[in-house]
Design a protein around this motif. Structure first.
Motif, PDB file in Angstrom:
ATOM      1  N   GLU A 215      -5.639   1.954   8.560  1.00  0.00           N
ATOM      2  CA  GLU A 215      -6.365   3.432   7.944  1.00  0.00           C
ATOM      3  C   GLU A 215      -5.931   4.548   8.952  1.00  0.00           C
ATOM      4  O   GLU A 215      -6.143   5.563   7.946  1.00  0.00           O
ATOM      5  N   ARG A 216      -5.089   3.887   9.485  1.00  0.00           N
ATOM      6  CA  ARG A 216      -4.233   4.881  10.960  1.00  0.00           C
ATOM      7  C   ARG A 216      -3.273   5.550   9.716  1.00  0.00           C
ATOM      8  O   ARG A 216      -2.459   6.599  10.060  1.00  0.00           O
TER       9      ARG A 216
ATOM     10  N   THR B 157       1.194  -1.253   0.008  1.00  0.00           N
ATOM     11  CA  THR B 157      -0.235  -0.333   0.029  1.00  0.00           C
ATOM     12  C   THR B 157       0.905   1.520  -0.201  1.00  0.00           C
ATOM     13  O   THR B 157       0.730   2.181  -0.409  1.00  0.00           O
TER      14      THR B 157
ATOM     15  N   THR C 118      -8.056   1.926  -3.360  1.00  0.00           N
ATOM     16  CA  THR C 118      -8.902   1.435  -2.109  1.00  0.00           C
ATOM     17  C   THR C 118      -8.201  -0.065  -1.701  1.00  0.00           C
ATOM     18  O   THR C 118      -7.816  -1.216  -3.052  1.00  0.00           O
TER      19      THR C 118
ATOM     20  N   ARG D  21      -8.560   4.493   0.432  1.00  0.00           N
ATOM     21  CA  ARG D  21      -9.462   3.604   1.159  1.00  0.00           C
ATOM     22  C   ARG D  21      -9.472   2.735   1.944  1.00  0.00           C
ATOM     23  O   ARG D  21      -8.999   1.311   0.795  1.00  0.00           O
ATOM     24  N   VAL D  22     -10.017   2.510   3.207  1.00  0.00           N
ATOM     25  CA  VAL D  22      -8.971   1.171   3.493  1.00  0.00           C
ATOM     26  C   VAL D  22     -10.642   0.404   4.019  1.00  0.00           C
ATOM     27  O   VAL D  22     -11.236   1.195   4.449  1.00  0.00           O
TER      28      VAL D  22
ATOM     29  N   GLN E 189     -12.223  -3.190   5.604  1.00  0.00           N
ATOM     30  CA  GLN E 189     -11.933  -4.677   6.395  1.00  0.00           C
ATOM     31  C   GLN E 189     -13.451  -5.902   5.656  1.00  0.00           C
ATOM     32  O   GLN E 189     -14.221  -5.436   5.510  1.00  0.00           O
TER      33      GLN E 189
ATOM     34  N   HIS F 168      -2.439   5.803   6.772  1.00  0.00           N
ATOM     35  CA  HIS F 168      -2.932   6.248   4.958  1.00  0.00           C
ATOM     36  C   HIS F 168      -4.024   7.459   5.154  1.00  0.00           C
ATOM     37  O   HIS F 168      -4.021   8.157   4.296  1.00  0.00           O
ATOM     38  N   GLY F 169      -4.879   7.230   6.411  1.00  0.00           N
ATOM     39  CA  GLY F 169      -5.738   8.207   6.308  1.00  0.00           C
ATOM     40  C   GLY F 169      -6.539   8.391   5.118  1.00  0.00           C
ATOM     41  O   GLY F 169      -7.272   7.863   4.404  1.00  0.00           O
TER      42      GLY F 169
ATOM     43  N   ALA G 103      -6.953  -3.967   8.777  1.00  0.00           N
ATOM     44  CA  ALA G 103      -7.684  -2.680   8.260  1.00  0.00           C
ATOM     45  C   ALA G 103      -7.635  -1.399   9.140  1.00  0.00           C
ATOM     46  O   ALA G 103      -6.812  -0.631   8.692  1.00  0.00           O
ATOM     47  N   GLY G 104      -7.451  -1.916  10.295  1.00  0.00           N
ATOM     48  CA  GLY G 104      -7.514   0.281  11.381  1.00  0.00           C
ATOM     49  C   GLY G 104      -5.973  -0.169  11.544  1.00  0.00           C
ATOM     50  O   GLY G 104      -6.059   1.258  11.203  1.00  0.00           O
TER      51      GLY G 104
END
Length: 189
Positions: free
Chosen positions: A73-74, A49, A60, A81-82, A84, A76-77, A69-70
């Motif tokens: 998200e932290r 990623t 995505t 688009r992440v 789960q 790449h904010g 997944a969390g």
């Protein structure tokens, strides 16, 4: 999908991230136009990623593991688009992406039937004219040793083209570096 402690350490390391960015992704994507809207299946710790986010306009990533997944998200904010979710049952609409990619993760899909479902899902969410591409290791003693205690189901490069065609893909291309890795490219015409 299960990973032993050494494998977890390796895939989360900066050494791995640098190898992915500088060698693996450039080799796997050589000559491939991903277009403007790319889906990545199974990013795991996110080294791929990190490499992809600067190469494509919209990315995505779908990761099955909730904690990973969390983490993505932290990290790449708003840039990625992440979601789960499971690559064998993507929570996405048909024909939505210009490209679908997966790197060094197919061997963690526990059965050939589930790998085939992942291929079918990649085809379903890919637009006509799009490409499904990626890379993975090929079976060898060293590859097996890294995966002791892991979910480990390497894809046979000899059968992969037929499996991708069975999922609906055309113009399947394979490159194999014996006892090392393979890359594939398949199109939805």
């Amino acid at each position: 999908m299960g990973m032993n402690r050494y494998h977890q350490w390796l895939c989360g390391s900066e050494t791995w991230a640098k190898d992915v960015r500088d060698k693996q992704i450039p080799w796997a994507l050589d000559g491939t136009d991903l277009g403007e809207d790319v889906l990545e299946i199974g990013p795991g710790y996110g080294a791929t990623t990190r490499a992809l986010v600067d190469l494509v306009p919209r990315l995505t990533s779908v990761e099955i593991d909730e904690a990973m997944a969390g983490r993505l998200e932290r990290l790449h904010g708003g840039r990625v688009r992440v979601l789960q979710g499971d690559g064998t049952a993507l929570p996405l609409p048909d024909k939505d992406f210009s490209a679908v990619v997966c790197f060094t993760m197919l061997h963690h899909v526990p059965t050939a039937a589930l790998q085939d479902r992942l291929f079918a899902e990649a085809f379903r969410v890919l637009r006509p004219g799009g490409v499904f591409t990626g890379s993975d290791g090929v079976h060898s003693l060293g590859f097996r040793l890294i995966h002791i205690g892991d979910t480990f189901n390497p894809v046979d490069p000899d059968t992969l083209p037929g499996r991708l065609r069975a999922a609906g893909f055309d113009r399947v291309e394979m490159t194999v570096r014996p006892k090392e890795k393979m890359r594939f490219r398949a199109h939805r015409d």
